[in-house]
Design a protein around this motif. Structure first.
Motif, short mmCIF file in Angstrom:
data_model
loop_
_atom_site.label_atom_id
_atom_site.label_comp_id
_atom_site.label_asym_id
_atom_site.label_seq_id
_atom_site.Cartn_x
_atom_site.Cartn_y
_atom_site.Cartn_z
N ALA A 1 26.94 -5.52 48.01
CA ALA A 1 27.63 -6.33 47.00
C ALA A 1 27.58 -7.81 47.40
O ALA A 1 27.84 -8.16 48.55
CB ALA A 1 29.07 -5.88 46.85
N THR A 2 27.25 -8.65 46.44
CA THR A 2 27.23 -10.09 46.69
C THR A 2 28.55 -10.76 46.31
O THR A 2 28.87 -11.84 46.81
CB THR A 2 26.09 -10.75 45.91
N LYS A 3 29.32 -10.11 45.43
CA LYS A 3 30.63 -10.60 45.01
C LYS A 3 31.57 -9.41 44.91
O LYS A 3 31.14 -8.29 44.61
CB LYS A 3 30.56 -11.30 43.64
N VAL A 4 32.86 -9.63 45.16
CA VAL A 4 33.84 -8.55 45.00
C VAL A 4 35.03 -9.05 44.20
O VAL A 4 35.35 -10.25 44.22
CB VAL A 4 34.32 -8.00 46.37
N ILE A 5 35.68 -8.13 43.49
CA ILE A 5 36.88 -8.44 42.73
C ILE A 5 37.95 -7.41 43.10
O ILE A 5 37.75 -6.20 42.94
CB ILE A 5 36.63 -8.39 41.20
N GLY B 1 16.94 -4.97 44.18
CA GLY B 1 16.82 -6.41 44.36
C GLY B 1 17.54 -7.22 43.32
O GLY B 1 17.15 -8.36 43.03
N CYS B 2 18.60 -6.67 42.72
CA CYS B 2 19.32 -7.36 41.65
C CYS B 2 19.88 -8.70 42.13
O CYS B 2 20.29 -8.85 43.28
CB CYS B 2 20.45 -6.49 41.12
N ARG B 3 19.90 -9.65 41.22
CA ARG B 3 20.28 -11.03 41.55
C ARG B 3 21.72 -11.12 42.07
O ARG B 3 22.00 -11.84 43.03
CB ARG B 3 20.11 -11.89 40.30
N GLU B 4 22.62 -10.40 41.43
CA GLU B 4 24.02 -10.34 41.87
C GLU B 4 24.51 -8.91 41.71
O GLU B 4 24.14 -8.21 40.75
CB GLU B 4 24.91 -11.26 41.04
N VAL B 5 25.37 -8.48 42.64
CA VAL B 5 26.00 -7.17 42.56
C VAL B 5 27.50 -7.38 42.74
O VAL B 5 27.95 -7.76 43.84
CB VAL B 5 25.46 -6.20 43.62
N GLU C 1 17.61 1.07 34.63
CA GLU C 1 16.31 0.51 35.05
C GLU C 1 16.47 -0.95 35.49
O GLU C 1 15.79 -1.86 35.02
CB GLU C 1 15.28 0.63 33.93
N ALA C 2 17.42 -1.15 36.42
CA ALA C 2 17.78 -2.50 36.86
C ALA C 2 16.59 -3.24 37.45
O ALA C 2 15.76 -2.66 38.16
CB ALA C 2 18.90 -2.42 37.89
N LYS C 3 16.54 -4.54 37.17
CA LYS C 3 15.46 -5.41 37.64
C LYS C 3 16.06 -6.55 38.49
O LYS C 3 17.27 -6.72 38.58
CB LYS C 3 14.69 -6.00 36.47
N THR C 4 15.18 -7.33 39.09
CA THR C 4 15.62 -8.39 39.99
C THR C 4 16.44 -9.47 39.28
O THR C 4 17.25 -10.15 39.91
CB THR C 4 14.42 -9.04 40.68
N HIS C 5 16.25 -9.65 37.97
CA HIS C 5 17.00 -10.69 37.26
C HIS C 5 18.39 -10.23 36.82
O HIS C 5 19.19 -11.04 36.35
CB HIS C 5 16.22 -11.16 36.03
N ASP C 6 18.70 -8.95 37.00
CA ASP C 6 19.96 -8.41 36.49
C ASP C 6 21.16 -8.78 37.37
O ASP C 6 21.05 -8.87 38.60
CB ASP C 6 19.89 -6.88 36.40
#
Length: 386
Positions: free
Chosen positions: A247-251, A225-229, A198-203
Motif C-alpha cells: 500500500a502506498t497510502k492508508v486511511i 505495478g499500480c500507480r497508487e494503492v 485487470e489492473a494496469k500501471t496507471h490505475d
C-alpha cells in the motif's frame, strides 16, 4: 481405488446458530465406501477459516431446501490424497493437494471459463450433501460437501474439481499448511485485481477491509505495478501491515468515527486524482456507499464482501450514469484454483506474496478462539491444524 473400512476423524461440526455459529469438535465417520466417480478422499492437515464459514454458520437451518444442521463447513483445506475414485486423472494416492471450490464444468458459464458463477454453484458449494459424514457416536447423518470439500474435518470426500495437485510445487508440510488460504481468501483478493479489474500501471486502486481477501488485493495491486494503492481499515496494525505489503497510502476510518469521511480522505491522500478501481471486502453499507462516491469517472467497484441478507444501498442513478461508474459483484477471483494457485505459489517464491506475515496457526481444539480472533481483529487469517 480401494474399499477400506470406515474410519473415525476429528471434525469441527456446525450446529444451529444462536445466532452466532456453534462449532463443536467431535468425532465423525466417513461411510465405508470408496470415493465415487471423480471424487477423492483427502486426509486434511490444515484448513483456513474464512469469513464465509462464519456467515454460513450463522444462517438458520430453515434457510432453504436442503440447508440443514449438523453440517461440516470449511473450504480452505490442504492435505494428502488417501484414495481416488474412478475417472480421476489429476491426482493419485500420496499426492499433496490444495482444495478450492466446486463447479459443474458443463453449464454455459463454466464453458466460458466463468466457473465462479457456475449455474449450479449454490447447490454444489453452499447447500451441501447429506450422508458424506456420520456422527461417530449416534450414527446421525452429518451434511458435507461445503465448497466441494468440508475441510473442517480430519478427512473428507472431495470433488475432483476442488483439487489442485501441488506435489511438485511445495517443499515441505509446513509450507503446505501455510498455503491453506490460497484456496479462497487470497485467491479471491488477488484475482479480483488481476483478473476481474485487470489492473494496469496507471490505475489507482482502493482496497477497503484488510483481512485475507483485502491483503491479497493489496499484494496483487503491487504485483500489477499500480500507480497508487490505498488501503482502508480501522485497525492500525492492519494498516501498518498493508504498507509493508504494497500500500502506498492508508486511511484509518476509526480516526473520524464509525462512518468517517472516507470520501474526503480518499480524495486527500491522492491529491484529487481519479480512483479507478475499488476492491470492497467489508460488505458494510456505509463503506460501499462511500466507495461509490469516492471512485472517479468510469471507475470499477468490485464488491467482494458479502452484505447481510436484505441489505440495500443507495446511489443516485443520475450520478451513476453521468460518471459512467460500474458496480460489479465478483466471486473467487474470476478464476479457478487450478489456474490461480500455481501462480500464487510462484509469487510466494519471488517474495511477492509473504503469507507468513498474516497467517496464524491454531490447534483444532482452539477453533472457536481462532474464529473469535478473526472477528475481533487480533488475527487476520486463522489456520486450523489437524
Amino acid at each position: 481405488m480401494s474399499t477400506q473400512s470406515s474410519y473415525e476423524y476429528p471434525a469441527l461440526v456446525s450446529y444451529e446458530p444462536n445466532p452466532k455459529p456453534v462449532w463443536k469438535l467431535e468425532k465423525v465417520k466417513i461411510p465405508p465406501k470408496a470415493p465415487g466417480d471423480h471424487q477423492v478422499k483427502v486426509r486434511l492437515v490444515a484448513t483456513g477459516i474464512c469469513h464465509s464459514d462464519i456467515i454460513v454458520g450463522s444462517v438458520p437451518g430453515n434457510a432453504g431446501p436442503g440447508f440443514s444442521y449438523p453440517r461440516i463447513l470449511g473450504h480452505e483445506g490442504v492435505g494428502i490424497v488417501e484414495e481416488v475414485g474412478s475417472g480421476v486423472t489429476t491426482t493419485k494416492v500420496g499426492d499433496k493437494v490444495i482444495l478450492s471450490y466446486n463447479y459443474c464444468g458443463n453449464c454455459d458459464l463454466c464453458r466460458d471459463n466463468k466457473q465462479p458463477y457456475c449455474l449450479q454453484w449454490v447447490a454444489l458449494n453452499i447447500v451441501g450433501k447429506p450422508g458424506l459424514f456420520e456422527d461417530a457416536k449416534s450414527g446421525e447423518t452429518v451434511t458435507g460437501g461445503f465448497f466441494g470439500q468440508s475441510s473442517f474435518a480430519g478427512a473428507s470426500i472431495v470433488s475432483e474439481t476442488s483439487v489442485v495437485n501441488v506435489t511438485n510445487l511445495i517443499e515441505n508440510d509446513n509450507e503446505l499448511r501455510l498455503f491453506a488460504p490460497l484456496g479462497c481468501g487470497v485467491m479471491t483478493g488477488s484475482g479480483a485485481v488481476l483478473n476481474g479489474a485487470e489492473a494496469k500501471t496507471h490505475d489507482i486502486v482502493m482496497v477497503t477491509g484488510l483481512g485475507g481477501v483485502g491483503l491479497g488485493a493489496v499484494m496483487a495491486a503491487k504485483i500489477a505495478g499500480c500507480r497508487e494503492v490505498i488501503a482502508v481499515d480501522r485497525i492500525a496494525s492492519r494498516l501498518d501491515l498493508a504498507r509493508q505489503l504494497g500500500a502506498t497510502k492508508v486511511i484509518d476510518t476509526s480516526a473520524a468515527g464509525e462512518k468517517g469521511d472516507l470520501v474526503g480522505e480518499a480524495a486527500r491522500v491522492v491529491n484529487g486524482q481519479r480512483i479507478s478501481i475499488v476492491i470492497e471486502t467489508t460488505g458494510a453499507v456505509p463503506v460501499i456507499e462511500a466507495c461509490m462516491k469516492a471512485m472517479g469517472k468510469r471507475g470499477r467497484h468490485l464488491q467482494l464482501g458479502v452484505p447481510p441478507p436484505g441489505t440495500e444501498f443507495q446511489f443516485p442513478l443520475s450520478t451513476f450514469f453521468s460518471d459512467n461508474k460500474r458496480f460489479e459483484c465478483h466471486y473467487l477471483g474470476e478464476t479457478t484454483g487450478q489456474e490461480q494457485i500455481p501462480k500464487m505459489i510462484e509469487w510466494y517464491r519471488d517474495g511477492k506474496l509473504p503469507l507468513e506475515k498474516f497467517v496464524k496457526f491454531f490447534p483444532a481444539s482452539d477453533a472457536m478462539a481462532a474464529m473469535q480472533s478473526m472477528q475481533d481483529g487480533s488475527s487476520i487469517k486463522a489456520v486450523i491444524v489437524w
